[in-house]
Design an enzyme around this catalytic site. Structure first.
Site, PDB file in Angstrom:
ATOM      1  N   ASN A  36       0.849  -1.251  -0.142  1.00  0.00           N
ATOM      2  CA  ASN A  36       0.001  -0.005  -0.003  1.00  0.00           C
ATOM      3  C   ASN A  36       1.080   1.223  -0.081  1.00  0.00           C
ATOM      4  OD1 ASN A  36      -2.349   1.591   0.158  1.00  0.00           O
ATOM      5  ND2 ASN A  36      -2.425   1.401   2.467  1.00  0.00           N
ATOM      6  N   LYS A  85      -4.463  -1.392   7.303  1.00  0.00           N
ATOM      7  CA  LYS A  85      -5.268  -0.201   8.079  1.00  0.00           C
ATOM      8  C   LYS A  85      -6.337   0.285   7.890  1.00  0.00           C
ATOM      9  CE  LYS A  85      -3.494   3.740   5.629  1.00  0.00           C
ATOM     10  NZ  LYS A  85      -2.733   5.036   5.766  1.00  0.00           N
ATOM     11  N   SER A 125      -3.118   2.572  17.897  1.00  0.00           N
ATOM     12  CA  SER A 125      -3.929   3.347  17.486  1.00  0.00           C
ATOM     13  C   SER A 125      -4.829   3.800  18.516  1.00  0.00           C
ATOM     14  CB  SER A 125      -4.692   2.722  16.089  1.00  0.00           C
ATOM     15  OG  SER A 125      -5.914   3.324  15.975  1.00  0.00           O
ATOM     16  N   ALA A 126      -5.604   4.876  18.324  1.00  0.00           N
ATOM     17  CA  ALA A 126      -6.510   5.221  19.268  1.00  0.00           C
ATOM     18  C   ALA A 126      -7.672   4.459  19.300  1.00  0.00           C
ATOM     19  CB  ALA A 126      -7.021   6.583  19.084  1.00  0.00           C
ATOM     20  N   THR A 127      -7.713   3.440  18.029  1.00  0.00           N
ATOM     21  CA  THR A 127      -8.713   2.616  18.062  1.00  0.00           C
ATOM     22  C   THR A 127      -9.022   1.457  19.120  1.00  0.00           C
ATOM     23  OG1 THR A 127      -9.848   1.463  16.209  1.00  0.00           O
ATOM     24  CG2 THR A 127      -7.453   0.843  16.594  1.00  0.00           C
ATOM     25  N   TYR A 149      -9.562  -4.861  12.224  1.00  0.00           N
ATOM     26  CA  TYR A 149      -8.172  -3.963  12.224  1.00  0.00           C
ATOM     27  C   TYR A 149      -7.878  -3.520  13.676  1.00  0.00           C
ATOM     28  CZ  TYR A 149      -5.909   0.641  12.470  1.00  0.00           C
ATOM     29  OH  TYR A 149      -5.222   1.656  12.760  1.00  0.00           O
ATOM     30  N   LYS A 153      -4.698  -4.539  16.190  1.00  0.00           N
ATOM     31  CA  LYS A 153      -3.725  -3.654  16.923  1.00  0.00           C
ATOM     32  C   LYS A 153      -3.635  -4.107  18.605  1.00  0.00           C
ATOM     33  CE  LYS A 153      -2.544  -0.822  13.916  1.00  0.00           C
ATOM     34  NZ  LYS A 153      -0.840  -0.769  13.354  1.00  0.00           N
ATOM     35  N   ASN A 199     -10.917   7.867   4.745  1.00  0.00           N
ATOM     36  CA  ASN A 199     -10.694   8.770   5.938  1.00  0.00           C
ATOM     37  C   ASN A 199     -11.056  10.172   5.234  1.00  0.00           C
ATOM     38  OD1 ASN A 199      -8.217   6.610   6.550  1.00  0.00           O
ATOM     39  ND2 ASN A 199      -9.575   7.153   8.029  1.00  0.00           N
ATOM     40  N   PRO A 293     -21.539   3.080  10.242  1.00  0.00           N
ATOM     41  CA  PRO A 293     -21.753   2.038  11.243  1.00  0.00           C
ATOM     42  C   PRO A 293     -20.422   1.891  12.237  1.00  0.00           C
ATOM     43  CG  PRO A 293     -22.680   0.978   9.506  1.00  0.00           C
ATOM     44  CD  PRO A 293     -22.029   2.390   8.900  1.00  0.00           C
ATOM     45  N   GLY A 294     -20.258   1.976  13.371  1.00  0.00           N
ATOM     46  CA  GLY A 294     -19.036   1.744  14.164  1.00  0.00           C
ATOM     47  C   GLY A 294     -18.451   3.184  14.548  1.00  0.00           C
TER      48      GLY A 294
HETATM   49  C1  UD1 Z   1     -10.340   5.679  11.388  1.00  0.00           C
HETATM   50  C2  UD1 Z   1     -10.409   4.310  12.051  1.00  0.00           C
HETATM   51  C3  UD1 Z   1      -9.148   4.535  13.099  1.00  0.00           C
HETATM   52  C4  UD1 Z   1      -7.933   4.574  12.239  1.00  0.00           C
HETATM   53  C5  UD1 Z   1      -8.083   5.972  11.681  1.00  0.00           C
HETATM   54  C6  UD1 Z   1      -7.004   6.231  10.604  1.00  0.00           C
HETATM   55  C7  UD1 Z   1     -12.728   3.829  12.969  1.00  0.00           C
HETATM   56  C8  UD1 Z   1     -13.889   3.382  13.657  1.00  0.00           C
HETATM   57  N1  UD1 Z   1     -11.665   4.130  13.291  1.00  0.00           N
HETATM   58  O1  UD1 Z   1     -10.493   6.813  12.520  1.00  0.00           O
HETATM   59  O2  UD1 Z   1      -8.932   3.252  13.836  1.00  0.00           O
HETATM   60  O3  UD1 Z   1      -6.890   4.659  13.182  1.00  0.00           O
HETATM   61  O4  UD1 Z   1      -9.081   6.035  10.873  1.00  0.00           O
HETATM   62  O5  UD1 Z   1      -6.914   7.629  10.360  1.00  0.00           O
HETATM   63  O6  UD1 Z   1     -12.967   3.759  11.481  1.00  0.00           O
HETATM   64  N2  UD1 Z   1     -16.228  11.052   7.746  1.00  0.00           N
HETATM   65  C9  UD1 Z   1     -17.426  11.827   7.105  1.00  0.00           C
HETATM   66  N3  UD1 Z   1     -17.165  11.407   6.009  1.00  0.00           N
HETATM   67  C10 UD1 Z   1     -16.152  10.758   5.016  1.00  0.00           C
HETATM   68  C11 UD1 Z   1     -15.413  10.280   6.010  1.00  0.00           C
HETATM   69  C12 UD1 Z   1     -15.322  10.506   7.320  1.00  0.00           C
HETATM   70  O7  UD1 Z   1     -18.170  12.398   7.576  1.00  0.00           O
HETATM   71  O8  UD1 Z   1     -16.135  10.658   3.810  1.00  0.00           O
HETATM   72  C13 UD1 Z   1     -16.230  11.437   9.344  1.00  0.00           C
HETATM   73  C14 UD1 Z   1     -16.234  10.375  10.239  1.00  0.00           C
HETATM   74  O9  UD1 Z   1     -17.600  10.157  10.329  1.00  0.00           O
HETATM   75  C15 UD1 Z   1     -15.604  10.819  11.493  1.00  0.00           C
HETATM   76  C16 UD1 Z   1     -14.495  11.609  11.099  1.00  0.00           C
HETATM   77  O10 UD1 Z   1     -15.052  12.024   9.613  1.00  0.00           O
HETATM   78  O11 UD1 Z   1     -16.538  11.283  12.230  1.00  0.00           O
HETATM   79  C17 UD1 Z   1     -13.187  11.088  10.767  1.00  0.00           C
HETATM   80  O12 UD1 Z   1     -13.297   9.664  10.155  1.00  0.00           O
HETATM   81  P1  UD1 Z   1     -11.967   9.114   9.592  1.00  0.00           P
HETATM   82  O13 UD1 Z   1     -11.182   9.870   8.714  1.00  0.00           O
HETATM   83  O14 UD1 Z   1     -12.536   7.669   8.796  1.00  0.00           O
HETATM   84  O15 UD1 Z   1     -11.336   8.520  10.714  1.00  0.00           O
HETATM   85  P2  UD1 Z   1     -11.935   7.992  12.015  1.00  0.00           P
HETATM   86  O16 UD1 Z   1     -13.112   6.987  11.651  1.00  0.00           O
HETATM   87  O17 UD1 Z   1     -11.840   8.752  13.155  1.00  0.00           O
END
Ligand code: UD1
Length: 339
Positions: A36, A85, A125-127, A149, A153, A199, A293-294
């Site tokens: 990746n 990841k 990770s904070a996960t 994932y 961790k 993300n 979800p999640g």
């Molecule tokens: C996620 C993972 C975390 C991982 C991290 C890497 C989960 C539960 N956690 O964190 O384990 O280490 O990514 O950076 O998935 N959002 C939107 N629209 C989008 C994408 C995201 O609204 O298209 C929102 C999400 O709902 C969240 C925030 O943006 O509130 C951040 O999301 P994201 O960047 O995916 O990170 P995490 O979910 O916090």
């Protein structure tokens, strides 16, 4: 000079950490399987630092290659980034996650043990906090996992704690990252997701550049400042510097300890989108859709332990994160595959 092995050094956080390690005077050797990531990232690290990087294409699932590597080099410590990841993908192909992340780390630790290398910095990770009961999150919060994932961790963290209990020659720092964002200020290295980003930050950035039509905001009915999810976004350069501090800490024989690497406060999805629109001067169209979800409402660190014990704290704010992320995106429309 003693040598540091960096696994997954061509990845997003790995490449930024290589820059900081080289600039701090460390002698590094990188391994990566490019599953990746790509060789161009390491070339860019060489361009930024003006130093050539020792590299071998090795997959940590391949125990023989690791053994062979350790028989040729003496490593003082290992910084271990290599792993899969993506949360969503981990639910589709969990065995790949356990094989890459858990078995790969097991191979690495067995090889380190066989060669008397007992110093490790692990990319956690904070996960691992699952759904935190309160905020901010401190390192002593209960740990849990909500997807494969996250479970990979957590299993690795548990394995590390057991390993240290069995033999206190081991020194293992578990760095729990919050949400990495941004890119190197040079615009030469940054996050280069495969396909459509999962993300938030890379997604917004591709909307700003016009590759994606609009941001889907996953829910606006959370109990937060504006109803959208709040996260602790941390500049990837700050995060990278945390690894240099962690290596320094290993000299003090810290045992097995976890540290939060976060800023200590959060921004909502809409705040992030607004900041990006302002700095890029581009529109970020968005629509509100169902919750993902999640997802949890709110997540941010108490980073004070890292401050006390490592002498580390985040120095860059939202503006730098967005500016540097945008600079990388503009200069590299298609990431490392841009011609
Ligand atoms: C996620 C993972 C975390 C991982 C991290 C890497 C989960 C539960 N956690 O964190 O384990 O280490 O990514 O950076 O998935 N959002 C939107 N629209 C989008 C994408 C995201 O609204 O298209 C929102 C999400 O709902 C969240 C925030 O943006 O509130 C951040 O999301 P994201 O960047 O995916 O990170 P995490 O979910 O916090």
């Amino acid at each position: 000079m003693s040598k540091i092995l960096v696994t997954g050094g061509a990845g997003y956080i790995g490449s930024h950490t290589c820059v900081e390690l080289i600039e701090a005077g460390y002698n590094i050797l990188v391994i990566d399987n490019f599953s990746n990531s790509c060789p161009e990232a390491l070339k860019r690290v060489e361009q930024i630092t003006g130093k050539s990087i020792a590299f071998e294409q090795i997959d940590i699932r391949d125990a023989n290659s690791l053994e062979e590597l350790f028989s040729r080099h003496q490593f003082e410590a290992v910084i271990h980034f290599a792993g899969l990841k993506a949360v969503g993908e981990s639910c589709q192909i969990p065995l790949e996650y356990y094989q890459n992340n858990v078995s790969g780390t097991l191979n690495l630790c067995q090889t380190m043990k066989a060669h008397g290398c007992h110093n490790l910095v692990f990319s956690s990770s904070a996960t691992v906090y699952g759904e935190p009961a309160s905020l901010p999150i401190t390192e002593d919060f209960p740990l849990s996992a909500t997807n494969p994932y996250g479970r990979s961790k957590l299993i690795i963290e548990d394995m590390m704690r057991d390993l240290h209990k069995s033999d206190n020659n081991w020194n293992i720092l578990l760095l729990r990252y919050f949400n990495p964002a941004g890119a190197h200020p040079s615009g030469l290295i940054g996050e280069d997701p495969n396909g459509i980003p999962n993300n938030l930050m890379p997604y917004i950035s591709q909307v700003a550049i016009g590759k994606l039509e609009k941001l889907q905001v996953f829910g606006d009915d959370y109990d937060t400042v504006d109803g959208t999810g709040v996260r602790d976004y941390i500049h990837v350069v700050d995060l990278a510097k945390g690894h240099v501090k962690a290596l320094d800490k290993l000299n003090q024989k810290p045992g097995c300890t976890a540290y939060n690497l976060g800023v200590g406060s959060g921004y909502s999805v809409l705040q992030m989108a607004a900041a990006f629109a302002k700095i890029s001067g581009r529109e970020i169209p968005h629509e509100i859709v169902e919750r993902r979800p999640g997802d949890i409402a709110n997540c941010y660190a108490d980073p004070s332990l890292a401050m006390q014990a490592l002498g580390w704290q985040a120095e860059l704010g939202l503006e730098a994160m967005v500016e540097d992320g945008w600079n990388w995106q503009k200069k590299n429309m298609d990431g490392y595959h841009t011609n």
